[in-house]
Motif scaffolding. Structure first.
Motif, short mmCIF file in Angstrom:
data_model
loop_
_atom_site.label_atom_id
_atom_site.label_comp_id
_atom_site.label_asym_id
_atom_site.label_seq_id
_atom_site.Cartn_x
_atom_site.Cartn_y
_atom_site.Cartn_z
N GLU A 26 33.67 29.41 -27.18
CA GLU A 26 34.13 28.14 -27.72
C GLU A 26 32.80 27.56 -28.96
O GLU A 26 33.56 26.98 -29.81
CB GLU A 26 33.32 26.47 -26.80
CG GLU A 26 34.56 26.73 -25.51
CD GLU A 26 33.44 25.40 -24.73
OE1 GLU A 26 33.84 23.74 -25.41
OE2 GLU A 26 32.69 25.46 -23.98
N CYS A 27 32.17 28.84 -29.30
CA CYS A 27 31.85 28.19 -30.24
C CYS A 27 31.85 29.16 -31.41
O CYS A 27 32.64 29.85 -31.94
CB CYS A 27 30.40 29.30 -30.58
SG CYS A 27 29.53 29.00 -31.53
N ASP A 28 31.48 28.54 -33.19
CA ASP A 28 32.63 29.06 -34.04
C ASP A 28 31.26 29.92 -35.51
O ASP A 28 31.93 29.77 -36.32
CB ASP A 28 33.40 27.72 -35.09
CG ASP A 28 32.08 26.72 -35.25
OD1 ASP A 28 31.00 26.54 -34.44
OD2 ASP A 28 33.49 25.68 -35.93
N CYS A 29 30.63 30.05 -34.39
CA CYS A 29 29.15 30.63 -35.41
C CYS A 29 29.65 32.39 -36.31
O CYS A 29 30.45 32.75 -35.28
CB CYS A 29 27.92 30.68 -35.20
SG CYS A 29 27.44 32.07 -33.69
N TYR A 30 29.74 32.67 -36.47
CA TYR A 30 30.29 34.23 -36.99
C TYR A 30 29.62 34.85 -35.81
O TYR A 30 30.13 36.22 -35.69
CB TYR A 30 29.47 34.62 -38.71
CG TYR A 30 28.05 35.26 -38.80
CD1 TYR A 30 27.27 34.38 -39.09
CD2 TYR A 30 28.14 36.78 -38.16
CE1 TYR A 30 25.62 34.97 -39.14
CE2 TYR A 30 26.76 36.95 -38.58
CZ TYR A 30 25.76 36.03 -38.90
OH TYR A 30 24.27 36.82 -39.00
N VAL A 31 27.99 35.05 -34.90
CA VAL A 31 27.66 35.44 -34.48
C VAL A 31 29.18 35.63 -33.00
O VAL A 31 29.46 36.81 -32.42
CB VAL A 31 26.52 35.76 -33.67
CG1 VAL A 31 26.35 36.38 -32.55
CG2 VAL A 31 25.38 35.10 -34.61
N CYS A 32 29.54 34.95 -33.00
CA CYS A 32 30.87 34.16 -31.63
C CYS A 32 32.46 34.79 -32.37
O CYS A 32 32.74 35.49 -31.72
CB CYS A 32 30.64 33.02 -30.98
SG CYS A 32 29.07 32.90 -30.24
N LYS A 33 32.90 34.99 -33.33
CA LYS A 33 33.57 34.55 -33.93
C LYS A 33 33.64 36.44 -33.93
O LYS A 33 34.93 37.17 -33.98
CB LYS A 33 33.97 34.27 -35.90
CG LYS A 33 34.22 32.82 -35.15
CD LYS A 33 34.85 32.32 -36.37
CE LYS A 33 34.07 32.30 -37.19
NZ LYS A 33 34.29 31.47 -38.48
N VAL B 134 21.56 32.60 -35.05
CA VAL B 134 22.27 31.81 -36.04
C VAL B 134 23.31 30.56 -34.32
O VAL B 134 23.02 29.65 -35.21
CB VAL B 134 23.28 32.74 -36.86
CG1 VAL B 134 24.81 31.77 -36.71
CG2 VAL B 134 22.84 33.24 -37.53
N HIS B 135 23.49 31.70 -33.58
CA HIS B 135 23.95 30.78 -32.92
C HIS B 135 23.09 29.48 -32.21
O HIS B 135 23.68 28.22 -32.24
CB HIS B 135 24.85 32.85 -31.84
CG HIS B 135 25.24 30.74 -30.64
ND1 HIS B 135 26.05 30.72 -30.28
CD2 HIS B 135 23.81 30.42 -28.95
CE1 HIS B 135 26.48 29.94 -29.22
NE2 HIS B 135 25.59 30.06 -28.61
N ASN B 136 22.07 29.77 -31.92
CA ASN B 136 21.57 28.77 -31.04
C ASN B 136 21.82 27.17 -32.28
O ASN B 136 21.70 26.02 -31.65
CB ASN B 136 20.18 29.22 -30.88
CG ASN B 136 20.18 29.49 -29.35
OD1 ASN B 136 21.50 29.85 -28.61
ND2 ASN B 136 18.97 30.66 -28.65
ZN ZN Z 1 27.49 31.01 -31.34
#
Ligand code: ZN
Ligand code: GUN
Length: 373
Positions: free
Chosen positions: A304-311, A335-337
Motif C-alpha cells: 500500500e506504500c508509495d515510497c521508493y523502497v516499496c515501489k 525512508v519507509h517508516n
Molecule cells: Zn514504503
C-alpha cells in the motif's frame, strides 16, 4: 503572530484537524515532525525526508549550541539554508537534555552549568541563552527551556520542577520579546503524573502570550495509561485556538490515542530508531524484516506504500541488506517508516475531517495490533 492555528474541525471524540500557518507555509494538522537533532536526519538526506511529505522537522538547541555553534548558523543565515530544508523547523530548548547530563552538571535558578562533551569547555544553558541560540539557529518555532524530570518523582519534587519551569517560561518570553525576530515561542506544560499539577501548569502558562503549548514530561517512565490520562488532562485545560504539541511521543498507537485526546503535533525518533533495528511499520502491523520467512519473499515491504523502497525493492532484498548490516538497509527502512508516519497522519486527519475518526482509530489500532511475527 509568528504562527496562527486554524482549527477546521473538532470531531465528537475531541480529535482536531487544523492548519498551522507559519512563516514557511501552511501545514495540515495533526502532524508528525521527523527528528533532525543535529541539523541532520539519522540515515536520511534532507531531500529524502522532504519527499516523505513531512512539513516541519525538529532540531535540538543543546546539540547545536555545542556543535557547530551559534556563529556557524549566523554565518549561514540560519538552519534552513545550512541544511537546505525549506519547510518549517521547530527547535527544542535543551530542557530535556540537561537533565540527562553527567554528574558534574550544576542546575541552579539561573540555568544549567555543564561542560561540553566535545572540548570540555564551560557552558551555560539558561532560558535567555536557549532563546538566543534558537534565534541564531533561526528556527520557526522555539521552545522555552523547561525542567523535565523522571515521571516517578514524588509530588513535592515534581511541584518544584514545575514552578521553576514556570519562572523559566516567563524569562524565555521576556528574552524573546526584548529582541523579537518573528519566531514563534511555545510554552511547555509540566506536572508529571499529578492531575492537580497539570491543571496548575496549564492555568499558569495559558495566561502568558505563547503561540502554542507543548505537553512535556511524558514518555519518561510513566505507564501508557498514565500518559494517556495526563495528555487528556492537559489538553482539557488548553485553549482551543492554539496548537498542542505532545513532546517525544511516540508509536503509531500512541499517536492515534493522543489525537483522540486533542493533540495536534508530535515528534519522535521511533520511526528511524526502529528502522535501525530492522523494523518496518505497515498498516497491517510491524514487520521484522530479518525473519526467515522473508528470505525468498519477492513482494514489496508494504504493497500500500508509495515510497521508493516499496515501489522498487523486495522484502528479500531488504532482508539481505539488514542481515548483512549494510547501512543501506537502515536507510531504506527509515525512508519507509518516515513515509508511513506521514501516511498515518493523513489517514487520521481524513478520519477527523469526515467525522469518522472514532471508527478510523479503532480500525487502525486493530490492524496495527495484528501480530506479524
Ligand atoms: Zn514504503
Ligand atoms: N522532549 C520530550 N519531552 C520533553 C520535555 O518534557 N521537555 C522538552 N524540552 N523536550 C522534551
Amino acid at each position: 503572530m509568528a504562527v496562527r492555528f486554524e482549527l477546521l474541525t473538532t470531531d465528537p471524540t475531541g480529535a482536531r484537524a487544523g492548519i498551522l500557518h507559519t512563516r514557511r507555509g501552511s501545514f495540515p494538522t495533526p502532524m508528525f515532525m521527523p527528528v533532525a537533532t543535529h541539523a541532520a536526519f539519522r540515515h536520511l538526506g534532507t531531500e529524502e525526508v522532504q519527499e516523505t511529505g513531512a512539513s516541519i522537522l525538529l532540531a535540538n538547541t543543546y546539540h547545536l549550541m555545542l556543535r557547530p555553534g551559534a556563529e556557524v548558523f549566523k554565518r549561514f543565515g540560519g538552519i534552513h539554508p545550512f541544511m537546505q530544508w525549506d519547510g518549517g523547523i521547530l527547535t527544542d530548548s535543551g530542557g530535556f537534555q540537561i537533565f540527562s547530563l553527567p554528574e558534574d552538571r550544576l542546575i541552579t535558578e539561573k540555568g544549567a552549568h555543564f561542560r561540553s562533551f566535545h572540548d570540555n569547555s564551560r557552558q551555560l544553558l539558561s532560558p535567555e541563552s536557549s532563546i538566543a541560540m534558537q534565534q541564531a539557529i533561526n528556527s520557526d518555532i522555539m521552545m522555552v527551556l523547561d525542567v523535565c524530570i523522571d515521571s516517578r518523582t514524588d509530588e513535592a519534587g515534581t511541584r518544584e520542577a514545575m514552578e521553576r519551569t514556570h519562572r523559566w517560561a516567563v524569562r524565555s518570553l521576556e528574552a524573546k520579546t526584548k529582541h523579537d525576530t518573528g519566531q514563534a515561542l511555545f510554552g511547555i506544560v509540566q506536572g508529571g503524573v499529578y492531575p492537580n499539577l497539570r491543571d496548575e501548569s496549564s492555568a499558569f502558562l495559558t495566561k502568558l502570550p505563547f503561540d502554542g503549548f507543548a505537553i512535556g514530561g511524558l514518555a519518561v517512565g510513566e505507564s501508557k495509561a498514565e500518559r494517556e490520562t495526563m495528555t487528556a488532562r492537559a489538553t482539557a485545560s488548553l485553549p482551543t485556538d492554539k496548537p498542542r504539541y505532545l513532546m517525544g511521543v511516540g508509536t503509531p498507537t500512541d499517536l492515534i490515542e493522543a489525537v483522540l485526546r486533542g493533540v495536534d503535533m508530535f515528534d519522535c525518533i521511533i520511526p528511524t530508531k526502529m528502522a535501525q533495528q530492522g523494523y518496518a511499520y505497515t498498516f497491517g502491523g510491524l514487520v521484522r524484516i530479518s525473519r526467515t520467512a522473508y528470505r525468498l519473499d519477492d513482494t514489496p515491504l508494504d504493497a500500500e506504500c508509495d515510497c521508493y523502497v516499496c515501489k522498487r525493492y523486495t522484502r528479500g532484498y531488504l532482508q539481505h541488506l539488514v542481515r548483512g548490516r549494510h547501512h543501506l538497509g537502515s536507510r531504506m527502512l527509515s525512508v519507509h517508516n518516515v513515509r508511513h508516519y506521514q501516511k498515518l497522519m493523513g489517514r487520521i486527519r481524513a478520519g477527523i475531517l469526515s467525522g469518522t475518526y472514532d471508527q478510523v482509530a479503532r480500525e487502525l489500532k486493530a490492524a496495527i495490533a495484528t501480530p506479524k511475527d
